[in-house]
Motif scaffolding. Structure first.
Motif, PDB file in Angstrom:
ATOM      1  N   ALA B 161       0.841  -1.196   0.000  1.00  0.00           N
ATOM      2  CA  ALA B 161       0.000   0.000   0.000  1.00  0.00           C
ATOM      3  C   ALA B 161       0.876   1.245   0.000  1.00  0.00           C
ATOM      4  O   ALA B 161       0.645   2.192  -0.780  1.00  0.00           O
ATOM      5  CB  ALA B 161      -0.906  -0.022   1.224  1.00  0.00           C
ATOM      6  N   GLU B 162       1.892   1.157   0.902  1.00  0.00           N
ATOM      7  CA  GLU B 162       2.814   2.295   0.968  1.00  0.00           C
ATOM      8  C   GLU B 162       3.482   2.532  -0.379  1.00  0.00           C
ATOM      9  O   GLU B 162       3.610   3.666  -0.872  1.00  0.00           O
ATOM     10  CB  GLU B 162       3.876   2.048   2.045  1.00  0.00           C
ATOM     11  N   ASN B 163       3.893   1.390  -0.950  1.00  0.00           N
ATOM     12  CA  ASN B 163       4.553   1.466  -2.247  1.00  0.00           C
ATOM     13  C   ASN B 163       3.639   2.105  -3.282  1.00  0.00           C
ATOM     14  O   ASN B 163       4.065   2.935  -4.091  1.00  0.00           O
ATOM     15  CB  ASN B 163       4.955   0.065  -2.725  1.00  0.00           C
ATOM     16  N   GLU B 169       2.503   8.881  -5.838  1.00  0.00           N
ATOM     17  CA  GLU B 169       3.096  10.213  -5.648  1.00  0.00           C
ATOM     18  C   GLU B 169       4.124  10.506  -6.730  1.00  0.00           C
ATOM     19  O   GLU B 169       4.167  11.606  -7.301  1.00  0.00           O
ATOM     20  CB  GLU B 169       3.756  10.302  -4.273  1.00  0.00           C
ATOM     21  N   GLU B 170       4.922   9.388  -6.960  1.00  0.00           N
ATOM     22  CA  GLU B 170       5.960   9.570  -7.991  1.00  0.00           C
ATOM     23  C   GLU B 170       5.331   9.856  -9.341  1.00  0.00           C
ATOM     24  O   GLU B 170       5.775  10.723 -10.113  1.00  0.00           O
ATOM     25  CB  GLU B 170       6.838   8.313  -8.044  1.00  0.00           C
ATOM     26  N   ARG B 176       3.056  15.778 -12.835  1.00  0.00           N
ATOM     27  CA  ARG B 176       3.143  17.231 -12.596  1.00  0.00           C
ATOM     28  C   ARG B 176       4.321  17.819 -13.388  1.00  0.00           C
ATOM     29  O   ARG B 176       4.213  18.873 -14.012  1.00  0.00           O
ATOM     30  CB  ARG B 176       3.323  17.523 -11.087  1.00  0.00           C
ATOM     31  N   GLU B 177       5.384  17.078 -13.362  1.00  0.00           N
ATOM     32  CA  GLU B 177       6.563  17.538 -14.092  1.00  0.00           C
ATOM     33  C   GLU B 177       6.284  17.655 -15.591  1.00  0.00           C
ATOM     34  O   GLU B 177       6.608  18.662 -16.246  1.00  0.00           O
ATOM     35  CB  GLU B 177       7.710  16.542 -13.830  1.00  0.00           C
ATOM     36  N   LEU B 178       5.612  16.520 -16.028  1.00  0.00           N
ATOM     37  CA  LEU B 178       5.273  16.502 -17.451  1.00  0.00           C
ATOM     38  C   LEU B 178       4.358  17.695 -17.803  1.00  0.00           C
ATOM     39  O   LEU B 178       4.519  18.345 -18.846  1.00  0.00           O
ATOM     40  CB  LEU B 178       4.572  15.191 -17.799  1.00  0.00           C
TER      41      LEU B 178
END
Lengths: 222, 221
Positions: B161-163, B169-170, B176-178
Motif C-alpha cells: 500500500a505504501e509502495n 506520488e511519484e 506534474r513535471e510533465l
C-alpha cells in the motif's frame, strides 16, 4: 481319663490346622502339616515314580500345590484324603510327562542294574553283611522295576495299601471309587506283580550261577 | 466248597476283616488247595514288595525353617515376587527354591508377561501422548506461523500500500513535471507562434508593401 487322653483332647487335628491355613494363611500351621506329612508324601511319590530324586521333588511340589489350593480345601473333608489326592494327581501328571519323554523314563529295566542302585536306599541294607546287602539291593531293584510295570491304577492301590498302610476304605475315598473295586484292583495288582516278579527273579537266578541264596529261594518259592 | 472271593481274601491278607471272618477263612485255607495256591501267590507278591525299602526320606528342614518355608511359599504363591528376594533370606531356602522353581518360573513368566504388557501399554500410552503433544506443538507452531504469515502478509500489504502511495506520488510528480514541461513547451510554442505571427504579420505587411511597391513599379493599373 489318663494323661494321653488329656493331651489328645488338646491336640490340634490336621483338619483344624489346614482350616487355619485356608482361612488365615497360617504359616505355622502349614509348617506343622508339612513337617508331619512330608516323609509320607515323599515315599508315595518315590514309589509311584520309581525315582528317589523325582519323587522328592514332586513331594515338595505337592506341598506347594497344597498351599496354592488351600482355599479349595473343604474343612469337612479329611485332610489326609485331600493331600493324597493332590500328591497322586501330581504323580499321574509326572508319569504322563515321563511317558512322553521315553528317553528319561525309568521304566526301562537296566541291563546290569548298576544305575538302578542309585535310586535305592543305601541305608536299607546297611545293617546286613556286604553280600547280603548287595543281594538285598538287587532284590529291591527288581521290585522297584516290577512296580513300575504295573498299570497306574493298580500301582496306586498297591502303594497306598501295602506301603502306606491305608485301609481299603480310605483308598476308596482317596480314589473316589467303591471299596470293592479297590480290593479287586489290589488282587489283580498282586497277581500281575507275582507274574512279573517270578519272571524277573528267575532270569536273575539263571544269570547268576551257582544257585540262588536262601533269601532268593524264599522269594522264588511263591 | 464255598470259596471266599478275592475281595474277601484281600481283607484277610491285610487284616481288615473281623475276628470271626479271619478264623473262618483261615480254616478254609487250611483245607482248600486251590485257595492255598492263590493266597501263596499273593503272599509272595506281598513279600516281594516288602523287599523294596527306601530310606527315611530327606527331611527338608526341621521345625523352625518350615515357618520360613511356608511364609516364603505364601509370599511366592500369593505375590509371585522374584527369586532375588529369597536369596537374601535363610540358606534353607535353597531347597525351597528348588521346590518352588516351577511355580516361581510360572509366576515370573506371568509377571514378565504382565510387566511386558504393561510396558507395551505404557510405551503405547507414552507414544500416543508424545504424538499428541507433537501434534499440538505443530498445530501451535503452525498457528503461530500462520500468525507470523498473517503479520508478514499485513506488513506486505501495508508495504505494498505504501509502495502504491509512493508510486502514485511519484507518478503524480512525474505527471506534474510533465504537465509543467508541457505548459512550458506550450508557453514556448505560444511565444514562438506569436513571434512567428508577429514575424508573419510583419512579413505580410512587408510583402504587401513590397507588392504595392512592385505594382507601382510595374505600372499596373
Amino acid at each position: 481319663m489318663g494323661l494321653i487322653d488329656l493331651s489328645s483332647l488338646f491336640a490340634v487335628s490336621d483338619e483344624q490346622m489346614m482350616g487355619r491355613v485356608r482361612a488365615h494363611d497360617d504359616a505355622e500351621a502349614f509348617g506343622k502339616l508339612v513337617s508331619k506329612w512330608q516323609g509320607t508324601v515323599q515315599r508315595l511319590c518315590v514309589r509311584m515314580l520309581g525315582d528317589v530324586h523325582r519323587g522328592e521333588d514332586l513331594a515338595q511340589e505337592a506341598f506347594v500345590r497344597l498351599y496354592a489350593k488351600r482355599r479349595q480345601y473343604e474343612p469337612s473333608a479329611r485332610f489326609s484324603t485331600y493331600l493324597w489326592r493332590v500328591a497322586l494327581n501330581l504323580c499321574y501328571d509326572e508319569l504322563r510327562r515321563m511317558k512322553r519323554r521315553p528317553e528319561t523314563s525309568l521304566d526301562v529295566e537296566t541291563a546290569d542294574g548298576e544305575e538302578g542302585f542309585s535310586f535305592l536306599d543305601a541305608h536299607a541294607a546297611d545293617d546286613l553283611p556286604p553280600n547280603d546287602a548287595m543281594e538285598s539291593r538287587e532284590q529291591a531293584e527288581i521290585v522297584r522295576v516290577a512296580l513300575q510295570k504295573l498299570p497306574e491304577h493298580y500301582r496306586s492301590v498297591v502303594v497306598l495299601r501295602h506301603f502306606e498302610n491305608l485301609k481299603f476304605r480310605e483308598i476308596a475315598e482317596v480314589l473316589d471309587i467303591p471299596e470293592g473295586t479297590v480290593k479287586s484292583r489290589m488282587a489283580e495288582g498282586l497277581d500281575l506283580l507275582h507274574q512279573i516278579l517270578t519272571r524277573a527273579f528267575r532270569a536273575e537266578t539263571i544269570q547268576k550261577p551257582p544257585g540262588p541264596t536262601p533269601k532268593r529261594r524264599e522269594i522264588l518259592v511263591l | 466248597m464255598n470259596h471266599p472271593d478275592r475281595e474277601e481274601w484281600m481283607g484277610f491278607l491285610y487284616e481288615e476283616v473281623g475276628t470271626g471272618d479271619q478264623l473262618r477263612m483261615a480254616a478254609h485255607l487250611q483245607s482248600c488247595p486251590t485257595c492255598q495256591r492263590q493266597v501263596a501267590a499273593w503272599r509272595g507278591s506281598m513279600a516281594g514288595l516288602s523287599q523294596w525299602k527306601i530310606a527315611e526320606p530327606t527331611r527338608w528342614r526341621a521345625r523352625q525353617p518350615w515357618l520360613a518355608w511356608a511364609a516364603a511359599a505364601a509370599v511366592f504363591l500369593a505375590a509371585g515376587i522374584t527369586i532375588g528376594a529369597t536369596s537374601r533370606t535363610s540358606p534353607d531356602l535353597a531347597t525351597l527354591r528348588a521346590a518352588l522353581e516351577p511355580s516361581i518360573k510360572a509366576s515370573i513368566e506371568k509377571d514378565l508377561q504382565k510387566q511386558w504388557q504393561s510396558n507395551v501399554e505404557q510405551t503405547v500410552a507414552a507414544t500416543r501422548e508424545k504424538l499428541l503433544a507433537d501434534l499440538h506443538d505443530r498445530i501451535d507452531k503452525t498457528a503461530s506461523q500462520a500468525e507470523v504469515t498473517k503479520l508478514q502478509m499485513s506488513q506486505l500489504m501495508r508495504a505494498m500500500a505504501e509502495n502504491r502511495v509512493r508510486d502514485h506520488e511519484e507518478i503524480f510528480a512525474a505527471f506534474r513535471e510533465l504537465e509543467a514541461q508541457r505548459l512550458a513547451e506550450l508557453e514556448n510554442l505560444r511565444t514562438d507562434l506569436e513571434t512567428v505571427a508577429v514575424s508573419t504579420e510583419e512579413g505580410f505587411k512587408k510583402a504587401q508593401k513590397q507588392l504595392v511597391q512592385l505594382a507601382s513599379y510595374t505600372g499596373m493599373p
